[in-house]
Design a protein around this motif. Structure first.
Motif, short mmCIF file in Angstrom:
data_model
loop_
_atom_site.label_atom_id
_atom_site.label_comp_id
_atom_site.label_asym_id
_atom_site.label_seq_id
_atom_site.Cartn_x
_atom_site.Cartn_y
_atom_site.Cartn_z
N MET A 1 0.85 -1.17 0.00
CA MET A 1 0.00 0.00 0.00
C MET A 1 0.89 1.24 0.00
N LEU A 2 0.90 1.94 -1.11
CA LEU A 2 1.69 3.16 -1.23
C LEU A 2 0.87 4.36 -0.78
N SER A 3 1.57 5.35 -0.23
CA SER A 3 0.93 6.59 0.17
C SER A 3 1.88 7.74 -0.06
N ALA A 4 1.36 8.79 -0.68
CA ALA A 4 2.12 10.03 -0.83
C ALA A 4 1.82 10.89 0.38
N VAL A 5 2.86 11.48 0.96
CA VAL A 5 2.71 12.29 2.16
C VAL A 5 3.07 13.73 1.83
N GLY A 36 -4.19 24.28 2.78
CA GLY A 36 -3.37 25.22 2.02
C GLY A 36 -2.48 24.51 1.02
N THR A 37 -1.40 25.17 0.65
CA THR A 37 -0.47 24.60 -0.32
C THR A 37 0.15 23.33 0.24
N ALA A 38 0.11 22.26 -0.56
CA ALA A 38 0.65 20.97 -0.15
C ALA A 38 2.01 20.75 -0.81
N GLU A 39 2.98 20.41 0.01
CA GLU A 39 4.33 20.13 -0.49
C GLU A 39 4.65 18.66 -0.27
N LEU A 40 4.98 17.95 -1.34
CA LEU A 40 5.30 16.53 -1.23
C LEU A 40 6.52 16.33 -0.34
N VAL A 41 6.37 15.44 0.64
CA VAL A 41 7.47 15.12 1.55
C VAL A 41 8.11 13.81 1.14
N THR A 42 7.27 12.79 0.94
CA THR A 42 7.78 11.46 0.61
C THR A 42 6.66 10.58 0.08
N VAL A 43 7.03 9.46 -0.47
CA VAL A 43 6.09 8.40 -0.83
C VAL A 43 6.51 7.19 -0.01
N LEU A 44 5.56 6.65 0.76
CA LEU A 44 5.84 5.53 1.65
C LEU A 44 5.12 4.26 1.20
N ASN A 45 5.78 3.14 1.40
CA ASN A 45 5.12 1.85 1.24
C ASN A 45 4.67 1.43 2.64
N LEU A 46 3.41 1.64 2.94
CA LEU A 46 2.90 1.34 4.28
C LEU A 46 2.83 -0.15 4.57
N SER A 47 2.93 -0.97 3.54
CA SER A 47 2.91 -2.42 3.74
C SER A 47 4.20 -2.91 4.39
N THR A 48 5.26 -2.16 4.23
CA THR A 48 6.55 -2.59 4.79
C THR A 48 6.89 -1.88 6.09
N LYS A 49 6.01 -1.01 6.56
CA LYS A 49 6.26 -0.26 7.79
C LYS A 49 5.53 -0.89 8.97
N ASP A 50 6.18 -0.84 10.13
CA ASP A 50 5.55 -1.31 11.37
C ASP A 50 4.98 -0.15 12.17
#
Length: 100
Positions: A1-5, A36-50
């Motif tokens: 599950m990918l998520s853009a933050v 407001g204005t959104a600035e991309l921080v990272t893209v995370l794979n939530l499937s691999t995170k604890d």
């Protein structure tokens, strides 16, 4: 599950997790206006995170699956004076002037 933050440039320490990069279509318009204005921080794979920093990863996953986004807001600031007065009251050291 990918998520853009994304971080808000309007609200300090406020982050928005969405399913796909630059796809804000599932985020309600009033929320986007507040964010407001959104600035991309990272893209995370939530499937691999604890775990994540301050957000509950299971809640993030559930809200992404259910609503298509997750809003992370900062915890409320500590009120050290209130905590100190409560501790003094508990110890019986608070004068009547402040003992309300």
């Amino acid at each position: 599950m990918l998520s853009a933050v994304y971080k808000s440039l309007k609200k300090i320490d406020t982050y928005l997790f969405i399913e796909q990069r630059d796809d804000f279509s599932k985020v309600p318009e009033p929320l986007l206006a507040m964010f407001g204005t959104a600035e991309l921080v990272t893209v995370l794979n939530l499937s691999t995170k604890d775990r994540l920093g301050i957000a509950d990863i299971n809640k993030v996953r559930a809200e992404l699956a259910e609503k298509g986004f997750y809003l992370q807001i900062p915890p409320p600031p500590e009120n050290l004076l209130k905590e100190h007065l409560a501790k003094l009251k508990e110890q019986g050291k608070l004068s009547e002037k402040y003992n309300k």
